[in-house]
Design a protein around this motif. Structure first.
Motif, short mmCIF file in Angstrom:
data_model
loop_
_atom_site.label_atom_id
_atom_site.label_comp_id
_atom_site.label_asym_id
_atom_site.label_seq_id
_atom_site.Cartn_x
_atom_site.Cartn_y
_atom_site.Cartn_z
N PRO A 268 0.82 -1.22 0.00
CA PRO A 268 0.00 0.00 0.00
C PRO A 268 0.84 1.26 0.00
O PRO A 268 1.97 1.28 0.49
CB PRO A 268 -0.80 -0.12 1.29
N ASP A 270 0.03 4.07 1.58
CA ASP A 270 -0.02 4.79 2.85
C ASP A 270 -0.86 3.98 3.83
O ASP A 270 -1.32 2.87 3.52
CB ASP A 270 -0.58 6.21 2.68
N GLY A 273 -4.33 3.16 2.55
CA GLY A 273 -4.25 2.07 1.59
C GLY A 273 -4.07 0.72 2.27
O GLY A 273 -4.65 -0.29 1.85
N ALA A 277 -6.58 -2.36 1.98
CA ALA A 277 -6.10 -3.65 1.50
C ALA A 277 -6.57 -4.77 2.42
O ALA A 277 -6.96 -5.86 1.96
CB ALA A 277 -4.58 -3.65 1.41
N GLY A 313 -9.50 -3.92 -8.01
CA GLY A 313 -9.15 -3.52 -6.67
C GLY A 313 -8.92 -4.69 -5.74
O GLY A 313 -8.01 -4.66 -4.90
N THR A 317 -4.78 -4.99 -7.50
CA THR A 317 -4.16 -3.99 -6.63
C THR A 317 -3.55 -4.61 -5.38
O THR A 317 -2.62 -4.05 -4.79
CB THR A 317 -5.20 -2.92 -6.23
N THR A 318 -4.06 -5.78 -4.98
CA THR A 318 -3.65 -6.39 -3.72
C THR A 318 -2.66 -7.54 -3.89
O THR A 318 -2.35 -8.22 -2.90
CB THR A 318 -4.88 -6.90 -2.96
N ASP A 612 -11.73 8.57 3.80
CA ASP A 612 -10.64 8.25 4.74
C ASP A 612 -11.14 8.32 6.18
O ASP A 612 -10.80 7.49 7.01
CB ASP A 612 -9.47 9.21 4.53
N LEU A 649 -9.84 1.76 -3.13
CA LEU A 649 -8.45 1.31 -3.03
C LEU A 649 -7.73 1.45 -4.36
O LEU A 649 -6.62 2.00 -4.43
CB LEU A 649 -8.43 -0.15 -2.56
N ARG A 650 -8.34 0.96 -5.43
CA ARG A 650 -7.70 1.02 -6.75
C ARG A 650 -7.43 2.46 -7.17
O ARG A 650 -6.32 2.79 -7.63
CB ARG A 650 -8.60 0.33 -7.79
N ARG A 652 -7.25 5.18 -5.31
CA ARG A 652 -6.27 5.86 -4.45
C ARG A 652 -4.85 5.43 -4.76
O ARG A 652 -3.90 6.19 -4.61
CB ARG A 652 -6.56 5.59 -2.97
N GLN A 653 -4.72 4.18 -5.20
CA GLN A 653 -3.38 3.65 -5.51
C GLN A 653 -2.90 4.09 -6.89
O GLN A 653 -1.80 3.73 -7.30
CB GLN A 653 -3.38 2.13 -5.43
#
Length: 655
Positions: A268, A270, A273, A277, A313, A317-318, A612, A649-650, A652-653
């Protein structure tokens, strides 16, 4: 991960503490779930909720373990919490809570009774339906701890009352077997066996659903905590009843270790993230057929639309591409008449969406582009072509490609897009015709299939030709004089109260975002492609969408100035379904919004700020299904929703 914790002013307040929920899952579709206050507010709440053959067929087993402390003075202090049909909350153990924390995704409570501090931790054994509950003396003199095992065995969507047979209770080592379905084990077991009548679930009452049930006090565990650090652990498990899980403390330790590994694998960006995750991990489950996705806890099972929308996501992403590959292969096997199966939650496999198949094309394309897995592309290309061919030829529910190359759909009484709520059998949001996001997905999918065919040396001719026709027609038909895109064009009469000849709907909705957000979107980010005079440029349209629809928790499904707008997603099922897509906020739409803005150089950095903070407000560490369209945008729907988590998540990443 972000710190999620509360002190006595939240924990000790029935409304505040019961309005924040925690979730721990077993990787099979089962879970433990409850509130910060320990008060059960939903019929779905319990410490052992077991998935059946599918994630949707869950049964509630162990409901609660109510602690009672006996102090050196012989005073007995009840730390459980139940609300009764009268509205009385008794006991109200949350009033003695000093704090609640979510530590590595696991709930931890601390009660203080003068100098005595008692801690509870809870975890599930990953890969089997088993829960471990550990109580630990943190400070104070020796105390005796009794734990009342409060049980049922019923469908998670229903209630059980005392009028029928009593639950069966069979002795077993260190405990008992309840209903021959699950086993309890811990120290100094003493069977009880009596009904607790009229337990109330306030959240179900608010949702206009049956709100009371009767629970079975099966018996008590007990132990003496002589010095700080001493523990009393209780296990409950289903499945192989003859093989206990590891000791409760070990189950908690293993769960914490696994959660940290899940976060590390996602790399992640941050702390937020990292939290997302771990939240994503709850939705990826193993079924007898292989990996699958739970759309939302506590009441959804697997839905292919949600799965494929959330695919990037949850899997790419993970760092779970191997599991994703297995899932995509399994879903490809469900293609029938050019359509992907949507769900079996209803008890039978249903093919009732226009967009799930198109999201599947997107998911496969993104997987291959992210991993370079040409073998998977070659293996699944026949299924992808079957989807394209089925849509070109026409399939169920009037889903067909029209002469202009755009995808039309609709049949009486059906709601085929993601805006699929119906009341009394009639769609609430009328979208028969050619919906904008469906055609953006169709164009995106055609380009993706053509690209995959080129990659593996296949024939891309049909997909490429269909893509060219559809893009030209999309650019001519969807721009509206309002400065944004029509939500639906060429709707069958009678259709909409507004729009050209009553056949085109110019309602300001977020569906148009996909026209710019998808990798092979039909409209360029700068709006420079040739189309009708007065058609919107991306920046202007996105600013209109942002001004009217963007909220701290996502995008409204309809602009507030629309006559059909409903600002509160509350009340009985009919009221909630009537508001579902008529102004209710959807967090998952932040993904397409961020993508479209990023590609058009429209600032969106603060779009995730509300989410957030939301991670601490409703479903702890996760993102809700929906929220009210009007301020303060209270969260609604499932507290833990797969595509909400996955798309946030996706995006933000970095998309």
């Amino acid at each position: 991960m972000i710190e999620i914790g509360f002190g006595p002013q939240v924990c000790g307040d029935a409304a505040a503490g019961a309005g924040r929920e925690w979730l721990v899952t077993d990787g099979l579709g089962g879970y433990a779930m409850g509130t910060v206050a320990g008060l059960r507010t939903r019929r779905y709440h319990g410490l052992l909720v077991v998935a059946g053959d599918s994630p949707a067929s869950r049964r509630v087993g162990l409901v609660a373990l109510d602690p009672v402390l006996t102090l050196p003075s012989d005073a007995r202090v009840r730390l459980g919490a139940h609300e009764w049909a009268s509205g009385v909350v008794d006991p109200a153990g949350f009033e003695l809570l000093e704090r609640f924390d979510l530590v590595d995704g696991l709930p931890r409570w601390r009660w203080r009774i003068g100098e005595t501090v008692l801690e509870r931790e809870l975890a599930m054994a990953y890969g089997r339906p088993a829960v471990a509950v550990v109580h630990r003396l943190v400070a104070g003199p020796p105390v005796r701890l009794d734990l009342a095992a409060v049980c049922t065995w019923r469908d998670a969507h229903g209630e059980r009352r005392a009028g029928g047979p009593d639950p069966s209770l069979e002795p077993a080592a260190d405990g008992a077997v309840v209903e021959r379905a699950y086993r309890l084990a811990g120290p100094d077991w003493h069977a009880a066996g009596r009904w607790w009548h009229g337990v109330r679930h306030r959240a179900e009452a608010d949702r206009g659903l049956p709100a009371e049930e009767d629970l079975w006090h099966a018996g008590n565990f007990a132990g003496t905590l002589r010095r700080p650090g001493d523990t009393v652990g209780v296990l409950a498990w289903a499945g192989d009843l003859d093989t206990p899980p590891p000791p409760a403390v070990e189950v908690v330790t293993a769960a914490r270790r696994r959660h940290r590994a899940v976060v590390a694998a996602a790399r992640p960006a941050d702390d937020v993230g990292a939290t997302l995750a771990l939240a994503a991990d709850a939705f990826v489950v193993r079924t007898p057929a292989g990996p699958d996705v739970v759309a939302g806890y506590p009441w959804f099972g697997a839905w292919s639309r949600d799965t494929m929308t959330a695919y990037e996501g949850l899997f790419l992403t993970t760092g779970r591409a191997d599991e994703g590959r297995e899932l995509l292969r399994a879903y490809a096997g469900t293609v029938s008449e050019g359509m992907l199966a949507n769900t079996a939650d209803t008890g039978r496999v249903e093919y009732n969406t226009v967009d799930a198949s198109l999201w599947f094309l997107h998911a496969v394309t993104r997987h291959v582009e992210a991993t370079g897995d040409a073998d998977l592309a070659a293996e699944l290309l026949p299924a992808l072509r079957a989807i394209v061919d089925g849509h070109l030829a026409g399939t169920r529910f009037g889903i067909r490609v029209d002469v202009d190359g755009l995808l039309a759909s609709g049949a009486p009484g059906t709601a085929l897009t993601w805006m699929d709520a119906r009341v009394h059998g009639r769609p609430v949001t009328r979208r028969a015709g050619k919906p904008v996001e469906v055609n953006a997905l169709w164009i995106n999918g055609l380009a993706g299939v053509a690209g995959l065919a080129d990659r593996v040396g296949g024939d891309a001719g049909a997909a490429r030709a269909a893509h060219g026709r559809a893009v030209g027609s999309f650019r001519r038909r969807f721009p509206a004089p309002t400065g944004w895109l029509y939500d639906v064009v060429d709707a069958p009469a009678p259709a909409y109260p507004r729009g050209a000849a009553g056949q085109d709907d110019d309602s300001l909705r977020p569906n148009q975002l996909l026209a710019w957000s998808l990798p092979y979107a039909p409209l360029p980010a700068d709006g420079a492609a040739p189309h009708a005079v007065g058609a919107p440029h991306a920046v202007a349209a996105l600013r209109a969408v942002g001004a009217a629809l963007l909220t701290p928790l996502g995008l409204r499904s309809l602009a507030p100035d629309a006559p059909e707008f409903v600002g509160r997603h509350r009340g009985a099922p009919e009221q909630r379904d009537g508001a579902y897509h008529q102004g209710t906020v959807w967090p998952w739409l932040l993904g397409p919004y961020a993508d479209a803005c990023r590609r058009s150089n429209v600032p969106f950095d603060e779009a995730f700020s509300g989410i957030d903070h939301h991670l601490r407000e409703f479903g702890l560490g996760s993102v809700s299904e929906t929220a009210d369209g009007l301020a303060p945008h209270g969260a609604t729907g499932c507290p833990f929703q797969a595509w909400s988590v996955a798309e946030v998540l996706r995006a933000r990443q970095g998309g």
